[in-house]
Design an enzyme around this catalytic site. Structure first.
Site, PDB file in Angstrom:
ATOM      1  N   HIS A  92       0.858  -1.184   0.000  1.00  0.00           N
ATOM      2  CA  HIS A  92       0.000   0.000   0.000  1.00  0.00           C
ATOM      3  C   HIS A  92       0.896   1.236   0.000  1.00  0.00           C
ATOM      4  O   HIS A  92       1.870   1.278   0.741  1.00  0.00           O
ATOM      5  CB  HIS A  92      -0.899  -0.031   1.237  1.00  0.00           C
ATOM      6  N   ARG A 105      -5.405  10.882  -1.257  1.00  0.00           N
ATOM      7  CA  ARG A 105      -5.015  11.213  -2.628  1.00  0.00           C
ATOM      8  C   ARG A 105      -6.245  11.397  -3.495  1.00  0.00           C
ATOM      9  O   ARG A 105      -6.278  12.259  -4.365  1.00  0.00           O
ATOM     10  CB  ARG A 105      -4.108  10.124  -3.188  1.00  0.00           C
TER      11      ARG A 105
END
Ligand SMILES: Cc1cc2nc3c(=O)[nH]c(=O)nc-3n(C[C@H](O)[C@H](O)[C@H](O)COP(=O)(O)OP(=O)(O)OC[C@H]3O[C@@H](n4cnc5c(N)ncnc54)[C@H](O)[C@@H]3O)c2cc1C
Ligand code: HEM
Ligand code: HEM
Ligand code: SF4
Ligand code: F3S
Ligand code: FES
Lengths: 661, 251, 252
Positions: A257, A273
């Site tokens: 991740h 994000r």
């Protein structure tokens, strides 16, 4: 030494284990769940994001059904998954979530009318239908066509685990916590139970059952940096390996991740994000647009992780006592947005790092680094969940290679898998236990107990002066640096060699305290030994697999190679004295696929060496569809791939607006 | 072999020293007496008690016992008494303590296992059974049919109370529980409130009275608010205990 | 033996229809109710009794009003006796109920003290004040009430002052005053929390607010009580030569 008899034994009290326990209790079987920690503390509790199930209630999920979920899962796996299992899974997932709702999981519900959401960093207004009011909501997750991930705020795994654990308590499942399985008892290729160690008294207990299930979760802790809980050491998978008979599948398939926070490794959600947060290097420079001009920070998990490591390798990482890292900057989103929409991220960052990400400029940047996140590999089982090679040994959840995820699992598919497997495999497991008689004789039981007792004593008698913690650290660093996001032949073969040395070196340690009872150093000594074996399976598998598929990326073989590598890596540990696993491969049959290999729709195009069989099967499928003429989607599906499900799980699922169609 | 400490000394920065004093006792070993042991270590940036204790364990004292699982404040394993206050050790940063002196004790009221480790699992399971911490519905649900609709606000309210992580801090912070062994504590009372507001649960107030209508239940609580003020999940324990009390006293 | 509910409960912990006893609910409610009644009583008591600050006449008038003078010629001190008796019953009842919550053994007490000293938590410490002040009142309050029941006629600017000064009752009153004000303050705060009376939309903020308001009231009451006690002492000091003489309006 104590012997405990029961009908069904389940090792591991996470979502998978507990849901299976419910299945066996429903059939009236005496059931014991043993767990290293109190079951509600299992790592399932840590899942934040959500659970995938194709309900199609939310307007952004409209039109969703089993078929769409199936296609997403298969593509996500880079065609590494077992499509039969994927079908079983997608058909049962909506039932799983509705069962959980009835058990009280407070799923986030849809409110009718307009609401504001952020899609690709843009504010948009969507309008929920009146009839959807009060039904289970869903959010967007990477790699899915529809909004399909159902959630309870940021605590999805927690609420699911508590509901399932409470239902297990209600059904009088016997829970024995602080017990660790350290060896599997078997005779004539049939599993008889496990030897477990009481983590308080140190006593060895033989749990003898008609059937045994391993549901011990992932093994991320073989990496230095991981989002996994510190108990995710893979002991359960390792003891299966140590039988010499049980096979492990696809151990090299490890997911990373991009944005866990440094040093704690706690996950910061992808939403950072998604909402417009950016990654920066030691100079404060936003580097992602240089690598991925189109998607930038929003490229898929594995791509972003790779780019970040690439950038750090160029010396652009920020130095810290915990190693190099990069920055995640969400301060640009503004305090208001953060406090409202990314509250948990702010909370984590403040408590664990003392950084308020809403502070403007450098002060608010959060240190992040790609870390190990999920283990796709595990104990290789048939679609029923039974080991391919040992009767009576079942496995479900992250510990299993049931093979739903192939080489990359989709976010939200794993808590879903854990529960669904608990239902399906749990049912097959219960039937097995019902039909079986206890056969293991006491002599065998005693033998296995003696072996373990002698083994622990042997560890205490080692006197080479070395330290198990150093060996562990070294292993975790090797895995991190050489079997990480980027892999190449040289690093991998170094890793394999070094890990083998480390495994041999275990015999040269000294354990300070010689007590057999509660002794955390002794625990570490045998756990690290098992972890080393798994680490070897991962790195050896990665070394041999000369292609890039899903999360497994080889710098020296960057293409997916369907011609030579459309298969599953099978690992065994044939002799206890071996210092290296034995590898073989299991073909994945294209001619039986409902969806033959093709381009995933994301990542690099043209990075595939395709298999001519794909095209043949594609034609075959078109032909089958033509012959069928105009029929419903269920008939077509069945004609392409027929699959079995126990109980009533094969029944159709009702959906808003379309009924049972 | 790699030396963790050296690796960190190689970093140029100077960090302060902190002193961590730990309660040490192994009830299974009749030769040992309860004692306090102090460890001095260098405080690295962002250090939590989890990082500090792991460091002590792997480099100074391999025999020290404590419980961490998620190390992210999610699982409730690591509750211990930190300078007098029960808290989640993994969510406690060492920099909070200005004099750099930290004393760690195991959580009171639970069965002591060793050093900082206590047995919470069995107590919590018994509590869950005692308050029948599950949905009671007369009819079976057809899991292929569309789920029963729930008002979004109601679902949210249930979720708020469902966030309890069974860390046991509310019990360690409750003098009532310290005195009365069998008190179900805020964790148990909150659990009943959670099911009382869940539309899936068909239990009546009378049913709940059977579970908590006595001095080991809601009437045992003396409103000391230690629970409310220490719960790491900030659950609204004050209002929920009052809510259950109002309901129960009407019986 | 006849089927008696209490016997069934003794043996099974449930009543005769297999339901849990409703007694704990009643007791909890009564504890709060008696506490509340006593609190109201004290709130007025201290105000009335500080009428001495407005002079002997004011206090005298008030006493007479309580003796029912508007209706009965010359007043009837027995009314006060009766009132005192009523309060005494509630007082004892409350004390008995509250005693259920006392640590029931030294071991429990010790566990509680050790933990609360470690915890340093304000509301937990308040409870310690509550049980100690309650304990103190059980004795001093009983003495005071006994006096009021048996000598209702000895209330008045001079009679009271003589008792306080010349009979040296003031140390008792001082302790009783501090106890009762603190106990009532803490008690009322606890009632608010316990039943969620002023939760409003932000219970946490309102809890802090309740606490602040009560702190202020406690201070006011302490000051008021101390001033009155001082006044009684002053009057008693001036009056010591004439000890035993009663105030009379005609004096003026
Ligand atoms: C930070 C994080 C976030 C995640 N978020 C999501 C998400 O949003 N959506 C999603 O779908 N997935 C998510 N996942 C993945 C998902 O949580 C796990 O894959 C899943 O919960 C695994 O469940 P399980 O039942 O297989 O194992 P676990 O929940 O890990 O349970 C393992 C059990 O086995 C026991 N055990 C282990 N070894 C032994 C032994 N030797 N003897 C006895 N007992 C043993 C343990 O005590 C435990 O009870 C996330 C994972 C992480 C790390
Ligand atoms: C005028 C006298 C008194 C007043 C005004 C008063 C008032 C109160 C009030 C309002 C409460 C809160 C009730 C509740 O929590 O339900 C209370 C509780 C209490 N009282 Fe009193 N009280 C008085 C006398 C006494 C006496 C004589 C005792 C001695 C035994 C006592 C012991 C207690 C105790 C121990 C509690 C705490 C109970 C608990 O925490 O549940 N009180 N009191
Ligand atoms: C009906 C019952 C009561 C009556 C008639 C009564 C009457 C009085 C009177 C007349 C005084 C003045 C001093 C004196 O004459 O001795 C007094 C003082 C006082 N009483 Fe009572 N009282 C009653 C109940 C109580 C109770 C229940 C308490 C608390 C437990 C209490 C606490 C006090 C205190 C603390 C003082 C001194 C106040 C000060 O000095 O300011 N009284 N009371
Ligand atoms: S109520 Fe709060 S303090 Fe108590 S166990 Fe739950 S989370 Fe912990
Ligand atoms: S601390 Fe204990 S007494 Fe009640 S208010 Fe909380 S449970
Ligand atoms: S380790 Fe899970 S809450 Fe601290």
């Amino acid at each position: 030494m104590k012997i405990v008899y029961t009908d069904a034994l389940i090792v591991g009290g996470g979502l998978a284990g507990l849901r299976s326990a419910i299945a066996t209790r429903e059939k009236g079987l005496d059931t014991i769940v043993i767990s290293m920690v109190p079951v509600k503390r299992s790592h399932s509790a840590a899942a934040q994001g959500g659970m995938q199930a194709s309900l199609g209630n939310a307007v952004m999920g409209e039109g969703d059904n089993e078929d769409v979920h199936f296609a997403d899962t298969v593509k996500g796996s880079d065609w590494g998954c077992d499509q039969n299992v994927a079908r079983m899974f997608v058909t049962t997932a909506p039932k799983a979530i509705r069962e959980l709702a009835a058990w009280g999981v407070p799923w986030n519900r849809i409110g009718k009318g307009p609401r504001e959401v952020i899609i690709n960093g843009e504010k948009e207004t969507i309008v929920e239908k009146d009839e959807a009011h009060g039904l289970i909501n869903a959010r967007d997750f990477g790699g899915t066509k529809k909004w399909r991930t159902c959630y309870t705020s940021d605590a999805t795994g927690h609420t699911m685990l508590y509901a399932v654990a409470n239902e297990a308590l209600r059904r009088n499942v016997e829970i024995h916590d602080k017990k660790e399985a350290i060896s599997i008892i078997h005779e004539n290729g049939i599993c008889g139970g496990v030897v477990a160690r009481d983590l308080i008294s140190g006593e060895l207990i033989a749990y003898i059952a008609k059937g045994t299930m391993i549901a011990t979760g992932g093994y991320g802790r073989i990496y230095k940096q991981s989002t996994n809980a510190i108990i995710c050491k893979g002991v359960g998978v390792a003891i299966a390996l140590e039988t010499g008979i049980v096979q492990l599948g696809n151990m090299e398939a490890v997911q990373f991740h991009p944005t866990p926070i440094v040093p704690s490794g706690i996950l910061l959600t992808e939403g950072c994000r998604g909402d417009g947060g950016v990654l920066r290097d030691k100079d404060g420079y936003r580097f992602m647009p240089d690598y991925e001009p189109e998607k930038k920070e929003l490229a898929s998990r594995d791509v972003v992780s790779r780019r970040m490591i690439e950038h750090i390798r160029k010396g652009k990482g920020v130095k810290s006592p915990y190693g190099d890292h990069l920055w995640l900057d969400i301060s640009i989103l503004g305090r208001e947005h953060i406090e409202k929409n990314l509250h948990d991220v702010q909370d984590i960052s403040k408590t664990f790092n003392g950084i308020d990400p809403a502070d403007e400029g450098e002060k608010g940047w959060m240190p992040v680094l790609p870390m190990q996140h999920y283990s796709m590999g595990g104990i290789r089982v048939k679609p029923t969940g039974e080991s391919t090679t040992m009767k009576g040994l079942f496995c479900s959840g992250e510990a299993a290679c049931w093979d739903l995820h192939g080489f990359n699992r989709l976010g939200g598919n794993s808590v879903s898998e854990a529960v669904v497997a608990g239902m399906i495999v749990g049912e097959y497991f219960a039937s097995y236990c019902k039909e079986t008689h206890l056969t293991t004789n006491t002599f065998t039981i005693q033998k296995f107990l003696e072996v373990q007792k002698a083994y622990l004593q042997e560890i205490l008698s080692y006197d080479g002066g070395k330290n198990i913690f150093d060996i562990k650290d070294r292993m975790r660093i090797i895995m991190q640096e050489k079997v990480g996001v980027f892999r190449n032949g040289k690093d991998l073969s170094d890793a394999v060699d070094e890990l083998e040395d480390l495994l041999k070196m275990v015999k040269e340690i000294t354990v300070t305290d010689k007590a057999l009872c509660i002794n955390p150093e002794l625990n570490e000594a045998y756990r690290v030994t098992k972890m080393l074996k798994l680490a070897l399976c991962v790195s050896k598998g990665a070394l041999e697999r000369t292609e890039s598929r899903g999360a497994h990326f080889r710098e020296d073989y960057t293409k997916r190679d369907d011609e030579n590598w459309l298969n599953r890596t099978i690992t065994t540990w044939t002799d206890p004295n071996d210092t290296m696993p034995t590898l073989s491969y299991e073909e994945i049959d294209i001619s039986k696929m409902e969806m033959p290999p093709a381009f995933r729709g994301y990542g690099k195009k043209g990075a595939i060496m395709s298999n001519p069989l794909s095209e043949i099967r594609e034609e075959e499928i078109t032909k089958i569809k033509e012959t069928l003429g105009k029929v419903d989607r269920f008939t077509t599906q069945e004609a392409l791939l027929d699959f079995d499900l126990p109980k009533e799980y094969k029944r159709k699922n009702e959906r808003m607006g379309v009924g049972y169609d | 072999m790699i030396d963790q400490e050296n690796q960190e000394v190689s970093n140029e920065e100077e960090f302060r020293k902190i002193e961590i004093t730990v309660f040490r006792y192994n009830p299974q070993n009749s030769n040992t007496k309860p004692e306090y042991q102090t460890y001095t270590l260098e405080e690295t940036p962002g250090m939590t008690l989890y990082i500090a204790l792991i460091k002590i364990w792997s480099t100074m004292d391999h025999n020290i016992s404590f419980d961490f699982v998620c190390r992210a404040g999610i699982c409730g394993s690591c509750s211990m008494v930190v300078n007098g206050k029960p808290r989640l050790a993994c969510k406690t940063r060492t920099s909070e303590f200005e004099d750099g002196k930290i004393t760690l004790l195991p959580l009171p009221t639970f069965k002591h296992i060793k050093d900082l480790s206590v047995d919470t699992g069995n107590w919590m399971n018994a509590m869950s059974k005692k308050v029948e911490s599950w949905i009671h519905a007369k009819e079976e649900t057809d899991i292929t049919a569309i789920e029963k609709p729930v008002e979004p606000d109601v679902a949210q309210a249930v979720f708020e109370l469902d966030r309890c992580i069974e860390c046991g801090i509310c019990l360690a912070a409750c003098s009532t529980k310290i005195m009365k062994e069998d008190f179900v504590g805020a964790v148990g009372l909150n659990r009943t409130a959670r099911f009382a507001i869940d539309p899936h649960d068909e239990r009546s107030d009378e049913d709940f009275y059977e579970l908590i209508g006595d001095d080991n239940g809601v009437f045992g609580c003396m409103s000391l608010m230690g629970c409310e003020d220490h719960c790491p999940k900030d659950l609204p324990l004050q209002t929920k205990i009052a809510y259950m009390r109002r309901k129960m006293v009407k019986m | 033996m006849p089927q008696q509910d209490s016997t069934v409960e003794l043996l099974t912990g449930k009543d005769s229809v297999g339901k849990k006893s409703k007694i704990p609910a009643r007791l909890d409610l009564l504890q709060s109710a008696t506490g509340l009644i006593l609190s109201f009583f004290i709130i007025f008591h201290i105000v009335f009794e500080s009428s001495i600050l407005f002079g002997k006449a004011a206090m005298y008038r008030l006493t007479k009003i309580f003796e029912g003078e508007p209706f009965i010629e010359g007043g009837e001190p027995l009314i006060i006796s009766a009132l005192a008796f009523g309060i005494f019953v509630i007082f004892i009842f409350h004390a008995l109920l509250a005693m259920r919550k006392f640590p029931s053994s030294y071991k429990e007490y010790q566990r509680y003290r050790t933990q609360s000293k470690m915890l340093k938590h304000s509301d937990t410490n308040l409870w310690f004040i509550q049980i100690t002040t309650g304990f103190v009142m059980m004795f001093l309050g009983s003495i005071h009430l006994y006096t009021m029941m048996t000598q209702p006629e000895n209330i008045g600017p001079y009679a009271s002052s003589d008792r306080i000064y010349s009979d040296i009752a003031w140390p008792m009153y001082l302790i009783l005053l501090i106890s009762v004000v603190l106990h009532t303050g803490v008690g009322v705060y606890r009632l608010i929390i316990k039943w969620g009376w002023f939760d409003g939309s932000n219970p946490r903020a309102n809890r802090i607010r309740s606490k602040k308001i009560i702190q202020a009231v406690v201070v006011v009451y302490l000051v008021l009580g101390l001033l009155s006690l001082g006044t009684y002492m002053k009057i008693g000091y001036d009056h010591q030569e004439e000890y035993g003489n009663r105030y009379s309006e005609v004096h003026k």
